[in-house]
Design an enzyme around this catalytic site. Structure first.
Site, PDB file in Angstrom:
ATOM      1  N   TYR A 142       0.907  -1.248   0.016  1.00 22.00           N
ATOM      2  CA  TYR A 142      -0.107  -0.027   0.077  1.00 22.00           C
ATOM      3  C   TYR A 142       0.692   1.349  -0.050  1.00 22.00           C
ATOM      4  O   TYR A 142       0.611   2.382  -0.704  1.00 22.00           O
ATOM      5  CB  TYR A 142      -0.926   0.057   1.166  1.00 22.00           C
ATOM      6  CG  TYR A 142      -1.868   1.280   1.174  1.00 22.00           C
ATOM      7  CD1 TYR A 142      -3.277   0.914   0.588  1.00 22.00           C
ATOM      8  CD2 TYR A 142      -1.811   2.597   1.545  1.00 22.00           C
ATOM      9  CE1 TYR A 142      -4.069   1.725   0.658  1.00 22.00           C
ATOM     10  CE2 TYR A 142      -2.543   3.412   1.666  1.00 22.00           C
ATOM     11  CZ  TYR A 142      -3.932   3.056   1.136  1.00 22.00           C
ATOM     12  OH  TYR A 142      -4.734   4.198   0.946  1.00 22.00           O
TER      13      TYR A 142
ATOM     14  N   PHE B 157      -7.289  20.048 -23.986  1.00 19.15           N
ATOM     15  CA  PHE B 157      -8.238  18.747 -24.618  1.00 19.15           C
ATOM     16  C   PHE B 157      -9.501  18.738 -23.825  1.00 19.15           C
ATOM     17  O   PHE B 157      -9.369  19.386 -22.880  1.00 19.15           O
ATOM     18  CB  PHE B 157      -7.425  17.780 -24.487  1.00 19.15           C
ATOM     19  CG  PHE B 157      -7.897  16.275 -25.040  1.00 19.15           C
ATOM     20  CD1 PHE B 157      -8.117  16.519 -26.584  1.00 19.15           C
ATOM     21  CD2 PHE B 157      -8.486  15.292 -24.561  1.00 19.15           C
ATOM     22  CE1 PHE B 157      -9.023  15.459 -27.026  1.00 19.15           C
ATOM     23  CE2 PHE B 157      -8.953  14.456 -24.971  1.00 19.15           C
ATOM     24  CZ  PHE B 157      -9.179  14.317 -26.425  1.00 19.15           C
ATOM     25  N   ASP B 158     -10.634  17.960 -24.207  1.00 14.66           N
ATOM     26  CA  ASP B 158     -11.638  18.296 -23.540  1.00 14.66           C
ATOM     27  C   ASP B 158     -11.949  17.846 -22.005  1.00 14.66           C
ATOM     28  O   ASP B 158     -12.592  18.500 -21.365  1.00 14.66           O
ATOM     29  CB  ASP B 158     -12.991  16.993 -24.150  1.00 14.66           C
ATOM     30  CG  ASP B 158     -12.714  15.766 -24.214  1.00 14.66           C
ATOM     31  OD1 ASP B 158     -11.359  15.236 -24.027  1.00 14.66           O
ATOM     32  OD2 ASP B 158     -13.406  14.966 -24.446  1.00 14.66           O
TER      33      ASP B 158
ATOM     34  N   ASP C 274       0.764  19.525 -20.589  1.00 11.92           N
ATOM     35  CA  ASP C 274      -0.013  18.538 -20.674  1.00 11.92           C
ATOM     36  C   ASP C 274       0.543  17.558 -21.711  1.00 11.92           C
ATOM     37  O   ASP C 274       0.446  17.671 -23.001  1.00 11.92           O
ATOM     38  CB  ASP C 274      -1.616  19.164 -21.064  1.00 11.92           C
ATOM     39  CG  ASP C 274      -2.528  17.865 -21.348  1.00 11.92           C
ATOM     40  OD1 ASP C 274      -2.301  16.920 -21.182  1.00 11.92           O
ATOM     41  OD2 ASP C 274      -3.610  18.125 -21.679  1.00 11.92           O
TER      42      ASP C 274
ATOM     43  N   ALA D 258       0.896  14.210 -22.468  1.00  9.81           N
ATOM     44  CA  ALA D 258       0.444  13.093 -22.906  1.00  9.81           C
ATOM     45  C   ALA D 258       1.335  12.237 -24.026  1.00  9.81           C
ATOM     46  O   ALA D 258       1.665  11.151 -24.064  1.00  9.81           O
ATOM     47  CB  ALA D 258      -1.113  12.756 -23.303  1.00  9.81           C
TER      48      ALA D 258
ATOM     49  N   LYS E   6      -0.839   7.366 -23.455  1.00 10.74           N
ATOM     50  CA  LYS E   6      -0.492   7.412 -24.909  1.00 10.74           C
ATOM     51  C   LYS E   6       1.115   7.093 -24.913  1.00 10.74           C
ATOM     52  O   LYS E   6       1.707   6.042 -25.205  1.00 10.74           O
ATOM     53  CB  LYS E   6      -0.488   9.031 -25.192  1.00 10.74           C
ATOM     54  CG  LYS E   6      -2.138   9.282 -25.290  1.00 10.74           C
ATOM     55  CD  LYS E   6      -2.897   9.451 -24.267  1.00 10.74           C
ATOM     56  CE  LYS E   6      -4.101  10.265 -24.400  1.00 10.74           C
ATOM     57  NZ  LYS E   6      -5.015  10.314 -23.106  1.00 10.74           N
TER      58      LYS E   6
ATOM     59  N   HIS F 201     -20.685  13.649 -24.913  1.00 10.92           N
ATOM     60  CA  HIS F 201     -20.517  13.015 -25.984  1.00 10.92           C
ATOM     61  C   HIS F 201     -20.471  11.460 -25.605  1.00 10.92           C
ATOM     62  O   HIS F 201     -21.011  10.604 -26.142  1.00 10.92           O
ATOM     63  CB  HIS F 201     -19.417  13.117 -26.823  1.00 10.92           C
ATOM     64  CG  HIS F 201     -18.073  13.503 -26.116  1.00 10.92           C
ATOM     65  ND1 HIS F 201     -18.101  14.438 -25.137  1.00 10.92           N
ATOM     66  CD2 HIS F 201     -17.025  12.627 -26.028  1.00 10.92           C
ATOM     67  CE1 HIS F 201     -16.818  14.467 -24.467  1.00 10.92           C
ATOM     68  NE2 HIS F 201     -16.006  13.161 -25.023  1.00 10.92           N
TER      69      HIS F 201
HETATM   70  C1  P61 Z   1      -7.782  10.703 -26.595  1.00  8.34           C
HETATM   71  F1  P61 Z   1     -12.893  10.271 -26.649  1.00  8.34           F
HETATM   72  N1  P61 Z   1      -7.064  11.722 -24.590  1.00  8.34           N
HETATM   73  O1  P61 Z   1      -7.060  11.665 -27.159  1.00  8.34           O
HETATM   74  P1  P61 Z   1      -6.655  10.404 -19.510  1.00  8.34           P
HETATM   75  N2  P61 Z   1      -4.541  15.393 -22.061  1.00  8.34           N
HETATM   76  C2  P61 Z   1      -4.478  14.801 -23.333  1.00  8.34           C
HETATM   77  C3  P61 Z   1      -5.248  14.088 -23.537  1.00  8.34           C
HETATM   78  O2  P61 Z   1      -5.341  13.699 -25.344  1.00  8.34           O
HETATM   79  C4  P61 Z   1      -5.964  13.311 -22.793  1.00  8.34           C
HETATM   80  C5  P61 Z   1      -6.006  13.527 -21.478  1.00  8.34           C
HETATM   81  C6  P61 Z   1      -5.312  14.845 -21.220  1.00  8.34           C
HETATM   82  C7  P61 Z   1      -7.558  10.905 -25.061  1.00  8.34           C
HETATM   83  C8  P61 Z   1      -8.711   9.933 -24.109  1.00  8.34           C
HETATM   84  C9  P61 Z   1      -9.968  10.212 -24.367  1.00  8.34           C
HETATM   85  O3  P61 Z   1     -13.690  12.346 -25.075  1.00  8.34           O
HETATM   86  C10 P61 Z   1     -12.364  11.621 -24.885  1.00  8.34           C
HETATM   87  O4  P61 Z   1      -5.847   9.343 -19.406  1.00  8.34           O
HETATM   88  C11 P61 Z   1      -3.880  15.888 -24.233  1.00  8.34           C
HETATM   89  O5  P61 Z   1      -7.674   9.737 -20.766  1.00  8.34           O
HETATM   90  O6  P61 Z   1      -7.686  10.630 -18.448  1.00  8.34           O
HETATM   91  C12 P61 Z   1      -6.602  12.117 -23.113  1.00  8.34           C
HETATM   92  O7  P61 Z   1      -6.402  11.594 -20.170  1.00  8.34           O
HETATM   93  C13 P61 Z   1      -6.743  12.769 -20.533  1.00  8.34           C
HETATM   94  C14 P61 Z   1     -10.663  10.025 -25.379  1.00  8.34           C
HETATM   95  C15 P61 Z   1     -10.683  11.277 -23.789  1.00  8.34           C
HETATM   96  C16 P61 Z   1     -12.141  10.668 -25.736  1.00  8.34           C
HETATM   97  C17 P61 Z   1     -11.605  12.188 -23.823  1.00  8.34           C
HETATM   98  O8  P61 Z   1      -8.218   9.897 -27.165  1.00  8.34           O
END
Ligand code: P61
Length: 459
Positions: free
Chosen positions: A72, A125-126, A216, A218, A259, A451
């Site tokens: 842990y 990003f979203d 950010d 990734a 990623k 979405h």
């Molecule tokens: C992606 F359909 N991305 O691109 P988490 N920062 C950035 C990202 O690209 C990102 C995150 C933070 C996704 C996954 C995804 O509506 C959607 O590990 C630059 O996914 O929590 C994630 O990282 C968040 C797909 C996210 C989606 C939201 O496909």
């Protein structure tokens, strides 16, 4: 050599996938309320919904999993992970999180101590935008104008417009800017890279106004590879050296390791040297993610991440990775399909505003094109446009996205060039009958990140 880069791996384990009939796909889509997020993955032949957590791990990573220490507190796996991240970033403080948004939910509210604050980004990003808004702040995007001219080559379409960023700092006053976020690569703009020169300029601006600069990151390794290929002076540098310079310019690193970390789950927070901020992050991590040496992950996940982060910076791997994206992009461009050009690091972004000018933004043209592609060949892309952007928190109106993308994200080390040929053929085929594609309206609309779970119907 052929017209593609030779894959630097061979396939050791396979996962069967199957094609379905058009009739079956029609049924699946109807049962999923015309939302591809609600389709079982077994009904998908080639899944390009995301490159997040969908890649193949190496045998080194699978071997590392067996060494997970599931204590842990203070697990051996944490220390191995911490050492790796420290050596890549040069940062002092490292906290694992369950994925990228776990890092966001810990850090972003701590940077937003009061209401009326702003985050400025090349493009949020979203999930980042959602966490900015959940923290009570507003998200402002300042990507360069060249990004909107999809047909014209620019080596770094993900760049921040530094002048615009400065104008916002002056308009809202530096005290009210909670942070500047550089998304590398710039996902929503097309996985487009940011140059070192741009990062350096943003860093100088952030320093001058005492605003924390957040990466950010990734896809930091893909960004570093583009810098190596396209920016003068970096041709001879290793990805590690380039990445290190990138990290030198920022103060806080948030990463979805799903990623460039080459894992199926995992994320992290790294803090350059602010001890007090690290301590507050630790406290929040305990409440929302888990004890700060596991952050919502199993010890074995930390092991896989420690290995994956290094593999993600391997140049042979990166050359092939980026070439797969280029290969699909060129096939589509050659057929006259409007895409973000040049292609970015993880996906091909198809401009559905241009494919379906007959569908208005609040009838979600890109969602409609994604559905058409699924019906055509069982290929699943994802909408990055007005559907994903949601509504203005103040007015409640649908926000019109500057782009209506169908994003075809390529999972790492997963599909072959032959799969990409099938995808290209299917996109070309729907493009030829694009006038028949119809817009969508909501049957059910969730209040945040709509979405993912929305139910849609054809008008
Ligand atoms: C992606 F359909 N991305 O691109 P988490 N920062 C950035 C990202 O690209 C990102 C995150 C933070 C996704 C996954 C995804 O509506 C959607 O590990 C630059 O996914 O929590 C994630 O990282 C968040 C797909 C996210 C989606 C939201 O496909």
């Amino acid at each position: 050599m052929g017209n593609f880069v030779a894959p630097p791996y061979r396939i050791k384990m396979v996962e069967p996938i199957k094609q379905t009939t058009r009739k079956e796909r029609e049924k699946y889509l109807k049962e999923a309320y015309n939302n591809l997020f609600l389709i079982p993955s077994e009904a998908v032949y080639i899944d390009l919904l995301t490159d997040s957590g969908t890649g193949a791990m190496s045998h080194f990573q699978w071997a590392a999993l067996m060494q997970g220490d599931e204590a842990y507190a203070g697990s051996r796996s944490f220390y191995r992970f911490e050492k790796t991240v420290k050596s890549i970033t040069g940062y002092q403080y490292i906290i694992p999180t369950h994925q990228g948004r776990g890092a966001e939910q810990v850090v972003l509210p701590l940077l937003t101590p009061r209401s009326g604050m702003y985050f400025i980004s090349n493009m949020h990003f979203d999930t980042t935008r959602a966490h900015v808004e959940l923290a009570g702040a507003r998200a402002i995007d300042c990507v360069i104008d060249a990004c909107f001219d999809i047909d014209t080559y620019h080596p770094f379409k993900g760049n921040m417009d530094v002048e615009k960023c400065l104008a916002y700092i002056k308009k809202y006053k530096a005290d009210n800017i909670a942070g500047i976020i550089m998304t590398l690569t710039n996902n929503s703009a097309g996985g487009e890279p940011v140059s070192m020169k741009n990062l350096r300029a943003v860093s100088a601006l952030a320093k001058k106004y005492h605003i924390p600069l957040i990466m950010d990151g990734a896809r930091f390794a893909e960004n570093a590879f583009f810098i190596k290929q396209r920016e003068a002076g970096y041709e001879q540098k290793s990805i590690r050296e380039i990445a290190r310079e990138m990290f030198d310019y920022t103060d806080i690193f948030l990463m979805s390791a799903k990623k460039d970390g080459l894992v199926n789950i995992g994320g992290l927070i790294a803090i350059k040297n602010d001890t007090a901020f690290f301590q507050t992050c630790q406290v929040r991590t305990v409440a929302y993610e888990g004890f700060p040496t596991y952050g919502g992950l199993a010890g074995r996940d930390l092991e896989a991440m420690a290995v994956g982060l290094k593999e993600g910076m391997n140049e042979h791997y990166l050359r092939h990775r980026l070439d797969q994206v280029r290969y699909l992009a060129e096939k589509l461009k050659h057929a006259g399909i409007p895409i973000q050009y040049p292609s970015g690091g993880h996906a091909v972004f198809v401009d559905c505003k241009r494919i379906c000018p007959h569908i208005p933004f609040d009838r979600f043209p890109a969602q409609s094109v994604c559905n058409a592609l699924y019906l055509e060949a069982g290929v699943r892309g994802v909408e990055i446009g007005s559907m994903l952007l949601g509504r203005d928190p103040e007015t409640g109106q649908n926000i019109e996205s500057p782009f209506e993308w169908m994003r075809l994200a390529i999972p790492r080390r997963t599909y072959t060039y032959a799969h990409l040929d099938i995808v290209a053929q299917a996109v070309i085929s729907i493009y030829e009958k694009r006038e028949k594609i119809k817009g969508l309206i909501f049957e059910y609309e969730p209040p945040v990140l709509r979405h993912f779970t929305a139910r849609m119907k054809y008008e």
